[in-house]
Design a protein around this motif. Structure first.
Motif, mmCIF file in Angstrom:
data_model
loop_
_atom_site.group_PDB
_atom_site.id
_atom_site.type_symbol
_atom_site.label_atom_id
_atom_site.label_comp_id
_atom_site.label_asym_id
_atom_site.label_seq_id
_atom_site.Cartn_x
_atom_site.Cartn_y
_atom_site.Cartn_z
ATOM 1 N N GLY A 1 -36.237 53.796 -16.282
ATOM 2 C CA GLY A 1 -35.754 55.166 -16.278
ATOM 3 C C GLY A 1 -36.581 56.121 -17.103
ATOM 4 N N ASN A 2 -37.870 55.855 -17.265
ATOM 5 C CA ASN A 2 -38.738 56.764 -18.010
ATOM 6 C C ASN A 2 -39.525 57.640 -17.042
ATOM 7 N N SER A 3 -39.451 58.948 -17.257
ATOM 8 C CA SER A 3 -40.134 59.882 -16.361
ATOM 9 C C SER A 3 -41.106 60.738 -17.162
ATOM 10 N N TYR B 1 -39.050 58.388 -5.492
ATOM 11 C CA TYR B 1 -38.369 57.370 -6.285
ATOM 12 C C TYR B 1 -37.064 56.963 -5.590
ATOM 13 N N SER C 1 -41.932 65.273 -11.200
ATOM 14 C CA SER C 1 -42.267 64.319 -12.266
ATOM 15 C C SER C 1 -42.414 62.941 -11.634
ATOM 16 N N PHE D 1 -37.272 64.914 -20.140
ATOM 17 C CA PHE D 1 -37.923 63.670 -19.739
ATOM 18 C C PHE D 1 -38.660 63.059 -20.924
ATOM 19 N N ARG E 1 -41.480 59.049 -11.941
ATOM 20 C CA ARG E 1 -40.501 58.170 -12.600
ATOM 21 C C ARG E 1 -41.011 56.740 -12.594
ATOM 22 N N HIS E 2 -40.993 56.162 -13.798
ATOM 23 C CA HIS E 2 -41.456 54.789 -13.971
ATOM 24 C C HIS E 2 -40.248 53.870 -14.144
ATOM 25 N N HIS E 3 -40.191 52.824 -13.342
ATOM 26 C CA HIS E 3 -39.098 51.862 -13.368
ATOM 27 C C HIS E 3 -39.620 50.536 -13.899
ATOM 28 N N ILE F 1 -39.885 62.361 -8.389
ATOM 29 C CA ILE F 1 -38.567 62.985 -8.289
ATOM 30 C C ILE F 1 -38.757 64.484 -8.487
ATOM 31 N N ASP G 1 -41.261 52.799 -8.493
ATOM 32 C CA ASP G 1 -41.926 53.979 -9.057
ATOM 33 C C ASP G 1 -42.180 55.027 -7.985
#
Length: 239
Positions: A161-163, A192, A207, A228, A209-211, A220, A217
């Motif tokens: 959940g890091n964007s 995403y 942005s 973020f 989004r890194h999962h 969004i 990934d």
């Protein structure tokens, strides 16, 4: 009758005595060597003291002058070195500078890309972060470029959940994405998971989004006031 005699000195003896006195007064004994030396030693050594004081003052002035000269020479050489370094850096490209300072973990088509992680960052703050590092919020130009950026995100910040902000935008009405210079994106765009893009014209900032599981990934779209975890920056000579 007895004759009375007086012990008065004879004229001759008095003359001799007086003559002796006068002779002594006219010809006193010459001073001895010991007395002359004692008098010379008793005189204060004024000339020697003045010479020593003058010599010491001259040496002090010489040392001060030498120290001042060395200090000025150091300042001149240091200023020239700094000026030479600044001139040298001004002649090299922005991407070369980025490589020198470790701001180029990903190099793609003449530009350097790096991530600045910082929690609770809105888009404008992210743009300022990139600018302070000599860049702009980044664009992603191809599917291959997207894959290399995904790998960068995984290396630098493992989590779910890091964007990070990019410099790209999305028009919900037309369904088209754009680079920061307003040219349209034409590569195979990856969103995403499900639910994106959001069909809302106010959600126009993109942005990445890194999962934890990188297969999710993707991009969004949201409003620029969204909080973020950082920003993806681009440093290029075309900026």
């Amino acid at each position: 009758m007895y004759a009375k005699f007086t012990d008065s000195p004879s004229p001759d003896s008095e003359t001799v005595t007086q003559g002796s006195v006068e002779l002594e007064n006219r010809n006193p004994d010459p001073p001895t060597q010991a007395s002359t030396t004692a008098k010379e030693q008793a005189k204060p050594p004024i000339c020697g003291s003045v010479f020593r004081i003058t010599t010491t003052a001259f040496l002090i002035c010489l040392v001060v002058l030498l120290a001042f000269t060395i200090a000025n020479l150091y300042l001149v050489l240091n200023a020239r070195s700094v000026s030479y370094l600044e001139n040298s850096l001004s002649r090299i490209s922005k991407t070369s500078k980025a490589k020198l300072i470790g701001r180029c973990p990903v190099f793609y088509q003449g530009s350097c890309y790096f991530v600045h992680w910082r929690d609770n960052t809105v888009f404008n703050e992210g743009a300022k972060i990139c600018k302070s590092n000599g860049g702009l919020p980044a664009n992603i130009y191809s599917k291959l470029h997207f894959i290399s950026i995904k790998a960068l995100l995984k290396r630098t910040h493992v989590g779910q959940g890091n964007s990070v902000w990019t410099g790209m935008t999305f028009n919900a009405t037309s369904g088209r994405a754009f680079y920061a210079n307003r040219t349209e994106v034409h590569f195979d765009f990856v969103w995403y998971r499900h639910g994106y893009p959001i069909d809302n014209p106010s959600k126009d900032q993109l942005s990445l989004r890194h999962h934890f599981d990188t297969k999710y990934d993707g991009f969004i779209n949201s409003g620029p006031e969204k909080l973020f975890g950082g920003v993806l920056c681009e440093i290029g000579d075309r900026d």
